[in-house]
Enzyme design. Sequence first.
Site, mmCIF file in Angstrom:
data_model
loop_
_atom_site.group_PDB
_atom_site.id
_atom_site.type_symbol
_atom_site.label_atom_id
_atom_site.label_comp_id
_atom_site.label_asym_id
_atom_site.label_seq_id
_atom_site.Cartn_x
_atom_site.Cartn_y
_atom_site.Cartn_z
ATOM 1 N N LYS A 51 0.805 -1.226 0.000
ATOM 2 C CA LYS A 51 0.000 0.000 0.000
ATOM 3 C C LYS A 51 0.838 1.275 0.000
ATOM 4 C CE LYS A 51 -4.408 -1.331 0.162
ATOM 5 N NZ LYS A 51 -5.460 -0.823 -0.745
ATOM 6 N N SER A 306 0.732 -10.122 -0.190
ATOM 7 C CA SER A 306 0.452 -8.686 -0.186
ATOM 8 C C SER A 306 0.682 -7.980 1.142
ATOM 9 C CB SER A 306 -0.990 -8.440 -0.633
ATOM 10 O OG SER A 306 -1.901 -9.094 0.221
#
Length: 414
Positions: A51, A306
């Site tokens: 992110k 992720s």
Amino acid sequence: MTLFTAIQQAQKQLQNVVPTTPLIENLNLSEEFGATILLKREDLQVVRSYKIRGAYNKISSLTAAEKENGIVCASAGNHAQGVAFSCHLLKIMGKIYMPKTTPKQKVKQVQLFGKKYVEIVLTGDTFDDAYAKAVTDATENNKTFIHPFDDLKVIAGQGTVGLEILDTYKEPIDYVFVPIGGGGLASGLSTVFKKLSPTTKIIGVEPLGAPSMKTSIANHKNTALDTIDKFVDGAAVKQVGDLTFDICQKNLDDIILVPEGKVCTTILRLYNEEAMVVEPAGALTIAALDFYKEQIKGKTVVCIVSGSNNDIERTAEIKERSLLYEGLMHYFMIQFPQRPGALKEFVNDILGPDDDITYFQFAKKNSREVGSVVVGLELKNPNDIHAIKTNMEAKGFEYRYLNEKHDLFTMLIG
């Protein structure tokens, strides 16, 4: 400017800020699936998820006036940490709205990454509550709202994951498994591969309890789900972005839905076998391999890991969900005889030698011959449950099997 060009520019923007994460073959998975399984370790970023890429690319692109006014975002997890770290690096003031239900550990991490450049506002009980407050703040105070996924600059930043994979690995790649929450990463990464490696199949992965992208593509329109299972919090959204929906419906070759229990089994396996600590969303793509095992034999496969922002307080729930999914944990409400020796009879005559009672709740009522007992059993072999049910029926123990009664299970067990 095309999205692909924007991703290339984002890579230049991030080159001195975001380190290139490793792309490593996992030998255990490769042997298990008869394939070359490569893990793209975005869990090793400084904020422990990809992110930071989209957040920094967006915030760094703001005008001087926009930076001076400050930014606003809403998030209960990884996006907040990426925004906070970006604010600290760029010396920009940011206000981050988070639900009051956000674990203290996550709130602390956001403050740690943002330091004096972020203000955290805890508001409402859900992400939607926090999101509404953040948008209102941005509108009323002329601040820039940093969307977690439905923004071209954010998508471009996430897309640099795809460029890194192809820069690192020069051999043909047959499959890439990418997690989908709002769709920012899947949109950016798939755009890169459709341009530079069009024969690679891009497989999106969503949690079974939050199939927002798969539902939208099936309906041929962006569709909001009424309810979702929020367990895979990094990938559980009621509605994907309009931009990300348009891109993903064109670029994705398939979407797999993975049960939350399977995700939990994968988390535990990665910890025990690989010493990897991943969050539920971080385990999604590896958990999906079982559902594609025939297609990927002999192929080269990349799984995006992720993130690793997992709260240690969730460990008990993760183990519980894994055992339930694997058929090793079973709960019953049993009409238990209120007489001496009943429990001993249950243990000796009903259970097998490897079965373990992990939960037992009983309130004795002196005026009744039987009383309701809630019993949790952990088994070594999932097939042993059939013998337990048969034994209870043979011995006259009336029962209700709670695993199949979700509402009652949730009320009694949690």
